[in-house]
Design an enzyme around this catalytic site. Structure first.
Site, PDB file in Angstrom:
ATOM      1  N   LYS A 192     -68.060  -2.739  17.600  1.00 53.75           N
ATOM      2  CA  LYS A 192     -66.989  -2.899  18.580  1.00 53.75           C
ATOM      3  C   LYS A 192     -67.610  -3.169  19.945  1.00 53.75           C
ATOM      4  CE  LYS A 192     -63.429  -0.624  21.271  1.00 53.75           C
ATOM      5  NZ  LYS A 192     -64.018  -1.239  22.491  1.00 53.75           N
ATOM      6  N   GLY A 245     -72.116   5.106  26.241  1.00 52.20           N
ATOM      7  CA  GLY A 245     -70.958   5.167  27.127  1.00 52.20           C
ATOM      8  C   GLY A 245     -70.886   6.487  27.859  1.00 52.20           C
ATOM      9  N   SER A 246     -69.688   6.939  28.131  1.00 49.41           N
ATOM     10  CA  SER A 246     -69.494   8.124  28.964  1.00 49.41           C
ATOM     11  C   SER A 246     -69.754   9.410  28.199  1.00 49.41           C
ATOM     12  CB  SER A 246     -68.067   8.146  29.521  1.00 49.41           C
ATOM     13  OG  SER A 246     -67.140   8.505  28.509  1.00 49.41           O
ATOM     14  N   GLY A 250     -68.629  10.700  24.430  1.00 46.64           N
ATOM     15  CA  GLY A 250     -69.685  11.174  23.535  1.00 46.64           C
ATOM     16  C   GLY A 250     -69.364  12.533  22.949  1.00 46.64           C
ATOM     17  N   GLU A 267     -75.962   7.739  23.727  1.00 46.81           N
ATOM     18  CA  GLU A 267     -76.595   7.574  25.042  1.00 46.81           C
ATOM     19  C   GLU A 267     -75.476   7.671  26.058  1.00 46.81           C
ATOM     20  OE1 GLU A 267     -77.172   6.451  28.351  1.00 46.81           O
ATOM     21  OE2 GLU A 267     -77.610   4.406  27.689  1.00 46.81           O
ATOM     22  N   CYS A 303     -76.483   3.376  33.601  1.00 45.59           N
ATOM     23  CA  CYS A 303     -76.666   4.795  33.328  1.00 45.59           C
ATOM     24  C   CYS A 303     -78.003   5.327  33.820  1.00 45.59           C
ATOM     25  CB  CYS A 303     -76.537   5.039  31.837  1.00 45.59           C
ATOM     26  SG  CYS A 303     -77.594   3.969  30.834  1.00 45.59           S
ATOM     27  N   GLU A 402     -71.879  11.628  37.749  1.00 46.02           N
ATOM     28  CA  GLU A 402     -72.183  10.204  37.603  1.00 46.02           C
ATOM     29  C   GLU A 402     -71.041   9.393  38.195  1.00 46.02           C
ATOM     30  OE1 GLU A 402     -74.170   7.373  34.266  1.00 46.02           O
ATOM     31  OE2 GLU A 402     -72.422   8.514  33.609  1.00 46.02           O
TER      32      GLU A 402
END
Length: 502
Positions: A192, A245-246, A250, A267, A303, A402
């Site tokens: 995706k 992603g975030s 996660g 990650e 990131c 972040e």
């Protein structure tokens, strides 16, 4: 005059994006589509299929059949090696086209798309590197531990069907970091791409098909995180989830995958520190490196960017002055203009989020430069000026959370021990930078930092080095041997060599 990207869309002959399932391109089962708007202009770029749970079911079924009944998992090493190398060359041959598609997707400038870590060339190198692993994925033959006449052996076998979920910010590298080791190991994949960066990924898939990938080995379902991503992480036919992603997503993936105990690689971002010591050989260069990573190219939407600068008091003012100069040199606008070096934020939601953090930062530190949305010819896009806050306490919101935008928090320190303590005082642990001319300090500090990747007087991502984070920056590693191990299971086999009972 406000710029437009429509001429580039027309010259590329942008196709309407479709799903790719079982070797066939087609629409979503319910016919739904997503219209992508360019983050720099607000213009409609094109439509692609917006899948749902039924499409994920079909994609997983195709991947499952290709793994359980097809030849890819057991294909001769030479065949897989040749295909991955062939694909790497196709990526290089189409690099200009892919960079242009990315500029239409996420407005990352053409100029930045040529920098190694974000380039098509880096992605090609990742495929070449993992092609080299295909005929080296082996186990061990061990001596009998208890005596007797038998063999004790281990094998590494592909983990099965993989759900790979990509973010929008670095499609070339992140596609490669997930797809290359999975294919090298013999897995099959349901992929995706982000709905905010789909057209460049679909072209990468077309090239992989052109390279000769068998039907069903890679399947693509485009669309939104819910329902597509949600179906991919909960599907009982999926053996592993790989996500970038975030942190919030996660954590949800860990919870959602628990029912079937899927293997998970995550990650999840960072709040990476750059430690600038008083003996840094060139403080101006250190400032340019740090500010460049936070403002150039992805406009801080990376990131691993060093969004915290921990600076020794002896060089603090010099660093701030040089940082201001670097921020002033950042240019925005048409991503196809060679003079433009930075991008807008990806969408209005992220724009509002970053502006909210900036307002919070005005309460927590001294605003040195920036702090506003850019207007004029850029008013139609999601552009935010490079923003630097000085005299920030490390416990401040802008030093701990972040932001994912062009915002740098500068924190002073007095000695090495304090710098290390400040650097590690975060829930994240993805990357870090150390700027010093003392090689002993460089190694000493690097070993004490709780981060997955540490750059000394610079930073680079290499195809053969593992990449990932400590603490809440994720689980597992991508790149090198670590990636191969992440897409394989280890099996032990016991074989008696006589008929005698042990």
């Amino acid at each position: 005059m406000t710029f437009t990207v429509q001429p580039h869309r027309e010259s590329l002959g942008l196709k309407t994006g479709q799903l790719y399932i079982g070797g066939q391109w087609g629409p979503a089962a319910d016919g739904a589509t997503w219209t992508h708007r360019h983050p720099g202009t607000g213009e409609e770029i094109g439509e692609f299929a917006s899948g749902g749970a039924a499409d994920v079911d079909a994609a997983v079924a195709a991947a499952r059949a290709a793994f359980d009944e097809g030849r890819w998992a057991t294909e001769r090493a030479g065949v897989r090696v040749a295909l991955l190398h062939r694909y790497a060359q196709l990526l290089r041959d189409h690099a200009d086209e892919l960079r242009a598609l990315q500029a239409l997707d996420n407005s990352v400038p053409i100029s930045f798309g040529a920098i190694y870590a974000t380039s098509v060339g880096a992605a090609a190198d990742v495929f070449d590197h993992h092609a080299g692993w295909v005929d080296k994925i082996g186990g061990q033959t061990l001596p009998p531990y208890q005596g007797g006449d038998h063999l004790a052996m281990t094998f590494r076998e592909p983990i099965g069907v993989v759900s790979a979920i990509l973010p929008w910010n670095a499609p070339f590298l992140l596609f490669a970091q997930k797809v290359a080791p999975a294919l090298a190991a013999g897995c099959t994949i349901v992929l995706k791409p982000s709905e905010y960066c789909t057209f460049s990924v679909l072209r990468m898939v077309e090239l992989l098909v052109e390279a000769g990938l068998p039907e069903g080995v890679l399947n693509v379902v485009t669309g939104q995180g819910d329902p597509v991503g949600e179906a991919m992480i909960t599907h009982p036919g999926v053996d592993k989830v790989s996500f970038t992603g975030s942190r919030a997503v996660g954590k949800h993936i860990v919870e959602a995958s628990a029912a079937t105990l899927k293997r998970v690689s995550l990650e999840l971002g960072g709040k990476s520190p750059a430690l600038v010591f008083g003996d840094a050989g060139n403080v101006g260069l250190a400032a340019a490196t740090v500010v460049g990573a936070v403002t150039m190219g992805l406009s801080g939407q990376a990131c691993v960017a060093n969004t915290r600068a921990l600076v020794h008091r002896d060089v603090y003012d010099e660093f701030i002055g040089a940082a201001q100069g670097m921020a002033a040199a950042v240019t925005y606008g048409d991503p196809f203009d060679a003079g433009v070096i930075s991008a807008p934020l990806i969408n209005e939601k992220q724009l509002d989020r970053v502006l909210g953090y900036i307002e919070k930062g005005k309460e927590e530190g001294r605003l040195v430069t920036g702090g506003e949305r850019l207007g004029g010819d850029l008013a139609a896009g999601n552009f935010v000026a490079p923003t630097i806050f000085a005299d920030v306490d490390n416990s401040a919101t802008i030093a701990q959370e972040e932001i994912f935008g062009p915002v740098l928090a500068v924190v002073p320190f007095s000695d090495e021990d304090e710098a290390i303590a400040l650097a590690n005082d975060t829930e994240y642990g993805l990357g870090a930078g150390v700027f010093t001319s003392d090689v002993q300090r460089a190694f000493r500090v690097s070993r004490k930092l709780r981060a997955g990747t540490v750059g000394v007087n610079g930073f680079q991502i290499e195809p053969h080095l593992p990449f990932g984070g400590f603490k809440q920056s994720g689980l597992g590693r991508e790149g090198g041997r670590s990636a191969i191990e992440a897409y394989t299971e280890e099996k032990s086999v016991f074989l008696p060599l006589t008929d005698e009972m042990m």
